[in-house]
Structure formats: structure tokens, C-alpha cells
Design a protein around this motif. Structure first.
Motif, mmCIF file in Angstrom:
data_model
loop_
_atom_site.group_PDB
_atom_site.id
_atom_site.type_symbol
_atom_site.label_atom_id
_atom_site.label_comp_id
_atom_site.label_asym_id
_atom_site.label_seq_id
_atom_site.Cartn_x
_atom_site.Cartn_y
_atom_site.Cartn_z
ATOM 1 N N ILE A 116 0.868 -1.171 0.000
ATOM 2 C CA ILE A 116 0.000 0.000 0.000
ATOM 3 C C ILE A 116 0.908 1.225 0.000
ATOM 4 O O ILE A 116 1.882 1.280 0.768
ATOM 5 C CB ILE A 116 -0.945 -0.027 1.212
ATOM 6 C CG1 ILE A 116 -1.925 -1.198 1.042
ATOM 7 C CG2 ILE A 116 -1.680 1.287 1.391
ATOM 8 C CD1 ILE A 116 -2.783 -1.482 2.247
ATOM 9 N N SER A 117 0.622 2.191 -0.825
ATOM 10 C CA SER A 117 1.590 3.240 -1.146
ATOM 11 C C SER A 117 2.063 4.044 0.064
ATOM 12 O O SER A 117 3.223 4.417 0.147
ATOM 13 C CB SER A 117 1.020 4.176 -2.203
ATOM 14 O OG SER A 117 -0.185 4.754 -1.753
ATOM 15 N N GLU A 118 1.196 4.301 1.019
ATOM 16 C CA GLU A 118 1.618 5.139 2.145
ATOM 17 C C GLU A 118 2.253 4.343 3.292
ATOM 18 O O GLU A 118 2.623 4.896 4.313
ATOM 19 C CB GLU A 118 0.440 5.961 2.691
ATOM 20 C CG GLU A 118 -0.729 5.135 3.192
ATOM 21 C CD GLU A 118 -1.798 4.928 2.143
ATOM 22 O OE1 GLU A 118 -1.460 4.888 0.938
ATOM 23 O OE2 GLU A 118 -2.971 4.781 2.518
ATOM 24 N N HIS A 119 2.385 3.028 3.100
ATOM 25 C CA HIS A 119 2.979 2.187 4.139
ATOM 26 C C HIS A 119 4.497 2.166 4.015
ATOM 27 O O HIS A 119 5.039 1.865 2.954
ATOM 28 C CB HIS A 119 2.430 0.764 4.049
ATOM 29 C CG HIS A 119 1.032 0.640 4.541
ATOM 30 N ND1 HIS A 119 0.328 -0.547 4.482
ATOM 31 C CD2 HIS A 119 0.196 1.543 5.105
ATOM 32 C CE1 HIS A 119 -0.874 -0.357 4.999
ATOM 33 N NE2 HIS A 119 -0.977 0.903 5.380
ATOM 34 N N ASN A 120 5.200 2.433 5.126
ATOM 35 C CA ASN A 120 6.659 2.440 5.065
ATOM 36 C C ASN A 120 7.280 1.111 5.477
ATOM 37 O O ASN A 120 8.441 0.854 5.222
ATOM 38 C CB ASN A 120 7.232 3.573 5.922
ATOM 39 C CG ASN A 120 6.847 3.456 7.378
ATOM 40 O OD1 ASN A 120 5.978 2.676 7.762
ATOM 41 N ND2 ASN A 120 7.512 4.236 8.215
ATOM 42 N N ALA A 169 3.269 -8.387 3.421
ATOM 43 C CA ALA A 169 2.365 -7.507 4.152
ATOM 44 C C ALA A 169 3.002 -6.134 4.243
ATOM 45 O O ALA A 169 4.233 -5.998 4.204
ATOM 46 C CB ALA A 169 2.085 -8.057 5.545
ATOM 47 N N SER A 170 2.175 -5.116 4.374
ATOM 48 C CA SER A 170 2.718 -3.781 4.574
ATOM 49 C C SER A 170 1.963 -3.088 5.697
ATOM 50 O O SER A 170 0.819 -3.447 6.015
ATOM 51 C CB SER A 170 2.656 -2.955 3.280
ATOM 52 O OG SER A 170 1.329 -2.599 2.934
ATOM 53 N N GLY A 171 2.609 -2.115 6.299
ATOM 54 C CA GLY A 171 2.026 -1.400 7.414
ATOM 55 C C GLY A 171 2.740 -0.095 7.672
ATOM 56 O O GLY A 171 3.763 0.207 7.048
ATOM 57 N N ARG A 172 2.192 0.643 8.612
ATOM 58 C CA ARG A 172 2.797 1.924 9.000
ATOM 59 C C ARG A 172 3.509 1.740 10.335
ATOM 60 O O ARG A 172 2.892 1.396 11.324
ATOM 61 C CB ARG A 172 1.725 2.987 9.208
ATOM 62 C CG ARG A 172 1.077 3.516 7.973
ATOM 63 C CD ARG A 172 0.284 4.785 8.320
ATOM 64 N NE ARG A 172 -0.632 5.139 7.267
ATOM 65 C CZ ARG A 172 -1.895 4.725 7.195
ATOM 66 N NH1 ARG A 172 -2.375 3.935 8.131
ATOM 67 N NH2 ARG A 172 -2.672 5.095 6.206
ATOM 68 N N PHE A 232 0.371 -2.451 14.042
ATOM 69 C CA PHE A 232 0.101 -3.792 13.553
ATOM 70 C C PHE A 232 -1.297 -3.912 12.980
ATOM 71 O O PHE A 232 -1.535 -4.725 12.111
ATOM 72 C CB PHE A 232 0.291 -4.813 14.674
ATOM 73 C CG PHE A 232 1.724 -5.065 15.022
ATOM 74 C CD1 PHE A 232 2.607 -5.575 14.088
ATOM 75 C CD2 PHE A 232 2.190 -4.799 16.278
ATOM 76 C CE1 PHE A 232 3.927 -5.822 14.406
ATOM 77 C CE2 PHE A 232 3.516 -5.044 16.611
ATOM 78 C CZ PHE A 232 4.382 -5.562 15.679
ATOM 79 N N ASN A 233 -2.227 -3.149 13.478
ATOM 80 C CA ASN A 233 -3.574 -3.318 12.937
ATOM 81 C C ASN A 233 -3.697 -2.758 11.541
ATOM 82 O O ASN A 233 -4.671 -2.988 10.853
ATOM 83 C CB ASN A 233 -4.625 -2.706 13.866
ATOM 84 C CG ASN A 233 -4.407 -1.224 14.064
ATOM 85 O OD1 ASN A 233 -3.354 -0.702 13.729
ATOM 86 N ND2 ASN A 233 -5.386 -0.545 14.591
ATOM 87 N N GLY A 234 -2.674 -2.046 11.107
ATOM 88 C CA GLY A 234 -2.667 -1.585 9.729
ATOM 89 C C GLY A 234 -1.784 -2.456 8.869
ATOM 90 O O GLY A 234 -1.362 -2.076 7.805
ATOM 91 N N TYR A 235 -1.493 -3.617 9.317
ATOM 92 C CA TYR A 235 -0.585 -4.605 8.732
ATOM 93 C C TYR A 235 -1.446 -5.407 7.772
ATOM 94 O O TYR A 235 -2.167 -6.292 8.178
ATOM 95 C CB TYR A 235 -0.139 -5.464 9.907
ATOM 96 C CG TYR A 235 1.084 -6.308 9.884
ATOM 97 C CD1 TYR A 235 1.104 -7.522 9.259
ATOM 98 C CD2 TYR A 235 2.194 -5.934 10.628
ATOM 99 C CE1 TYR A 235 2.205 -8.347 9.351
ATOM 100 C CE2 TYR A 235 3.297 -6.755 10.736
ATOM 101 C CZ TYR A 235 3.290 -7.965 10.104
ATOM 102 O OH TYR A 235 4.381 -8.792 10.219
#
Lengths: 114, 112
Positions: free
Chosen positions: A26-30, A93-96, A100-103
Motif C-alpha cells: 500500500i503506497s503510504e505504508h513504510n 504484508a505492509s504497514g505503518r 500492527f492493525n494496519g498490517y
């Protein structure tokens, strides 16, 4: 589609060949993670990136495995000299940061080594 | 070694009943836990999470309970529906901020 994309969905390869998988987060996930899942088991952590830096690698990630995320966007996972034991689902997987809940997981690449 | 495990590999329930899926963990450093749902051919999907400073957390039709004394985690699904049929995994962070440790999973089957 704004989710995590993985390519290819399926890969069949002969033992000894090299394979490469791609993950578009996801583009905004670092943060970007790679996991491996065998049938009937939970995913096992392989490695993760924060931006372009590879911050952690599991001991499961043998010398035949290498992952890159050159520009902090998409990532590739390469397996050299594949073995039958490498047959599994490879999940990205990607996340911020630490959220973790945005994982969010992709649907995975299923590798079969024959 | 320390690991996350599940008490039951399969669970079959009638549509409309409540489901309870259990999980045991052994890493005392874990301070964050998540339940994931995985349907066939798809990646795990986040359901609900809980931090170690909480005992209970509720979502839509789901509740997670955490008992730190006995290192036990459970997922309760109210009014189980056929669409809930999937494999459910609990996961813990093992004190790490970088990765999750998953259990083996429980397959939930909902009978119409």
C-alpha cells in the motif's frame, strides 16, 4: 485496487532454478514484511523493511534467500537454487511503523518446486 | 522454544450459534496480540487486536479476551454466519516491534 499486490500468484519451478517474487505494498505504508506459510501452518516471519532498510531477518532466511526494497516502494524476494522444501505460500504484508492493525497482507505467491 | 499454539485444530458450529476459538501463548515478553482470519487462497485478514494492558476488547460481533495469568487468548464470534468459515490464527509480537509469531490455526466450519 489499493491493497497489497503480489506477483505471480502461482509459480511452478524445477529444483535448482532461481525464482523471484514481487510485492507492491500500500503506497503510504513504510514497512514491508515477508512471511512464508506452509499447508496447515501459520505464517512464519522471514524479513521486514522500513523504507528501503532491511531491519530484521529470520534465521529461516537462508543464504539462498535475498530480499530487496531498493526505493522503499515495491520489494522482491529471490530464492536461488530452489529446493522442494521451499514449496510454500510466500506472503507479503505492509504497514505503518508499529501499527500492527494496519498490517495488510497480500494474497501471496504459491511456489511449487518439482 | 516459545511459541503460539491453539487448543483445537477444527471447530464446527451451527449458523447463529456463538463460536469460541482458543489460543495459548508462552512468550512472556509479548505485549500485543492479534486475531487473523484466512480464507482459502487469500492472505490473513485482520479481525481484532488487544494490548497486554487490557483484558477484553470488543469489535463488531467479535470479542477478544486476554488472560495473562495463564497466557491464554480467545476469540468469540457472536451469531456465527457461513461467511465466518475460515482458518483463524492468533499472533503475538513476542516483545518485538518488527514481526509477529503466528499459531497453527483453527479451522471454523459453520453449518447452515
Amino acid at each position: 485496487d489499493t491493497g497489497v499486490s503480489q506477483d505471480p500468484r502461482h509459480k511452478i519451478t524445477k529444483r535448482g532454478q532461481n525464482v523471484t517474487f514481487r510485492c507492491d505494498p500500500i503506497s503510504e505504508h513504510n514497512r514491508l514484511y515477508w512471511y512464508r506459510q506452509t499447508l496447515g501452518q501459520g505464517p512464519e516471519f522471514l524479513t521486514y523493511f522500513q523504507n528501503e532498510a532491511q531491519l530484521e531477518k529470520s534465521r529461516l532466511l537462508s543464504d539462498r534467500f535475498s530480499a530487496e526494497r531498493p526505493k522503499g516502494s515495491f520489494s522482491t524476494l529471490e530464492i536461488q537454487r530452489t529446493e522442494q522444501g521451499d514449496s510454500a505460500m510466500y506472503l507479503c504484508a505492509s504497514g505503518r511503523d508499529r501499527l500492527f492493525n494496519g498490517y495488510t497482507f497480500g494474497s501471496g505467491t504459491r511456489l511449487t518446486v518439482v | 522454544g516459545e511459541s503460539v499454539g491453539l487448543h483445537l485444530p477444527t471447530l464446527s458450529v451451527q449458523e447463529g450459534d456463538n463460536s469460541i476459538i482458543n489460543c495459548a501463548y508462552s512468550n512472556s515478553a509479548s505485549d500485543y496480540f492479534i486475531w487473523y482470519k484466512q480464507e482459502s487462497g487469500k492472505g490473513p485478514q485482520f479481525i481484532i487486536d488487544i494490548r497486554s494492558n487490557m483484558d477484553k476488547r470488543q469489535g463488531q460481533r467479535v470479542t477478544v479476551l486476554l488472560n495473562k495469568t495463564v497466557k491464554h487468548l480467545s476469540l468469540q464470534i457472536a451469531a456465527t454466519q457461513p461467511g465466518d468459515s475460515a482458518v483463524y490464527f492468533c499472533a503475538e509480537n513476542g516483545g518485538s516491534q518488527g514481526n509477529l509469531i503466528f499459531g497453527k490455526g483453527t479451522k471454523l466450519s459453520v453449518k447452515p
